[in-house]
Scaffold this motif. Structure first.
Motif, PDB file in Angstrom:
ATOM      1  N   UNK A   1       0.855  -1.138  -0.126  1.00 56.70           N
ATOM      2  CA  UNK A   1      -0.100   0.026  -0.031  1.00 56.70           C
ATOM      3  C   UNK A   1       0.756   1.409  -0.106  1.00 56.70           C
ATOM      4  N   UNK A   2       0.695   2.184  -0.883  1.00 56.48           N
ATOM      5  CA  UNK A   2       1.338   3.463  -1.025  1.00 56.48           C
ATOM      6  C   UNK A   2       0.394   4.453   0.104  1.00 56.48           C
ATOM      7  N   UNK A   3       1.343   5.235   0.992  1.00 59.77           N
ATOM      8  CA  UNK A   3       0.733   6.099   1.883  1.00 59.77           C
ATOM      9  C   UNK A   3       1.383   7.230   1.474  1.00 59.77           C
ATOM     10  N   UNK A   4       0.270   8.119   1.121  1.00 59.93           N
ATOM     11  CA  UNK A   4       0.666   9.670   0.706  1.00 59.93           C
ATOM     12  C   UNK A   4       0.247  10.575   1.618  1.00 59.93           C
ATOM     13  N   UNK A   5       1.314  11.116   2.588  1.00 63.80           N
ATOM     14  CA  UNK A   5       0.974  11.938   3.571  1.00 63.80           C
ATOM     15  C   UNK A   5       1.330  13.561   3.316  1.00 63.80           C
ATOM     16  N   UNK A   6       0.458  14.352   3.424  1.00 65.54           N
ATOM     17  CA  UNK A   6       0.520  15.983   3.426  1.00 65.54           C
ATOM     18  C   UNK A   6       0.572  16.558   4.469  1.00 65.54           C
ATOM     19  N   UNK A   7       1.307  17.664   4.659  1.00 66.92           N
ATOM     20  CA  UNK A   7       1.255  18.300   5.758  1.00 66.92           C
ATOM     21  C   UNK A   7       0.459  19.576   5.724  1.00 66.92           C
ATOM     22  N   UNK A   8       0.398  20.606   6.808  1.00 67.09           N
ATOM     23  CA  UNK A   8      -0.090  21.733   6.758  1.00 67.09           C
ATOM     24  C   UNK A   8       0.449  22.844   5.681  1.00 67.09           C
ATOM     25  N   UNK A   9       1.808  22.571   5.463  1.00 68.48           N
ATOM     26  CA  UNK A   9       2.334  23.548   4.301  1.00 68.48           C
ATOM     27  C   UNK A   9       2.008  23.217   3.035  1.00 68.48           C
ATOM     28  N   UNK A  10       1.655  22.188   2.811  1.00 69.80           N
ATOM     29  CA  UNK A  10       1.551  21.596   1.446  1.00 69.80           C
ATOM     30  C   UNK A  10       2.444  20.661   0.970  1.00 69.80           C
ATOM     31  N   UNK A  11       3.559  20.333   1.605  1.00 69.06           N
ATOM     32  CA  UNK A  11       4.416  19.465   1.176  1.00 69.06           C
ATOM     33  C   UNK A  11       3.831  17.909   1.622  1.00 69.06           C
ATOM     34  N   UNK A  12       4.133  16.787   0.654  1.00 67.34           N
ATOM     35  CA  UNK A  12       3.872  15.795   0.654  1.00 67.34           C
ATOM     36  C   UNK A  12       4.923  14.736   0.620  1.00 67.34           C
ATOM     37  N   UNK A  13       4.625  13.491   1.102  1.00 71.36           N
ATOM     38  CA  UNK A  13       5.759  12.326   1.087  1.00 71.36           C
ATOM     39  C   UNK A  13       4.922  11.067   1.014  1.00 71.36           C
ATOM     40  N   UNK A  14       5.564  10.408   0.097  1.00 75.15           N
ATOM     41  CA  UNK A  14       4.771   8.996  -0.157  1.00 75.15           C
ATOM     42  C   UNK A  14       5.724   7.705   0.439  1.00 75.15           C
ATOM     43  N   UNK A  15       5.172   6.769   1.139  1.00 76.67           N
ATOM     44  CA  UNK A  15       6.105   5.927   1.742  1.00 76.67           C
ATOM     45  C   UNK A  15       5.153   4.539   1.317  1.00 76.67           C
ATOM     46  N   UNK A  16       6.014   3.545   0.861  1.00 80.49           N
ATOM     47  CA  UNK A  16       5.132   2.366   0.770  1.00 80.49           C
ATOM     48  C   UNK A  16       5.407   1.600   1.942  1.00 80.49           C
ATOM     49  N   UNK A  17       4.227   0.700   2.284  1.00 80.60           N
ATOM     50  CA  UNK A  17       3.984   0.026   3.471  1.00 80.60           C
ATOM     51  C   UNK A  17       4.010  -1.401   2.985  1.00 80.60           C
TER      52      UNK A  17
END
Length: 156
Positions: A1-17
């Motif tokens: 599963x790919x988990x795409x996480x974004x923060x309050x400033x608009x930056x995002x990070x994708x991590x494979x679980x």
């Protein structure tokens, strides 16, 4: 599963679980909060949506984890529709199952800078300079002439 996480400033990070790492997310619904230690952060993440392996989007108002045909007005799952039109489309329910491919989340803090991101920026700058050098190194060749086929003459 790919988990795409974004923060309050608009930056995002994708991590494979992997399968074992994704177990805490199974059964959660869109809008639910989970612990951010799955991604490696301290705090909470809020699930905002996702899609399955064939690209069918999750919809918050469809209950369960199954795929269903639902009559939709413009919004999640139906784009570029005129005002007042509705269309029956395939969407997935709001519950995370094993069939999910991507899950979108919002982190309640700011994603910290990681060491992996800084080396990625340098090759991008180097790749911009290389295309300028390539045309100078390659000499131009004369165009090849095409051979014309003549129609066969009939023998009498």
């Amino acid at each position: 599963i790919l988990l795409t996480v974004s923060d309050t400033k608009g930056k995002s990070l994708t991590k494979e679980l992997k399968d074992a790492e994704a177990i805490p997310l199974l059964g959660l619904e869109v809008g639910a909060e989970a612990d951010a230690t799955i991604v490696g952060f301290e705090g909470k993440i809020k699930i905002t949506g996702g899609s399955d392996k064939s690209g069918v989007p999750m919809r918050q108002d469809v209950h369960g984890g199954a795929r269903k045909y639902v009559l939709l007005s413009p919004g999640v799952g139906l784009n570029k529709a005129e005002t007042g039109t509705r269309k029956r489309k395939l969407v997935r329910g709001n519950q995370i199952t094993e069939e999910m491919y991507q899950i979108n989340c919002r982190f309640d803090g700011i994603i910290p800078e990681t060491k992996e991101e800084k080396p990625d920026e340098k090759p991008k700058e180097a790749s911009k300079e290389k295309p300028e050098e390539k045309p100078k190194a390659k000499p131009k060749e004369a165009p090849k002439e095409k051979t014309e086929k003549k129609p066969k003459e009939k023998k009498e």
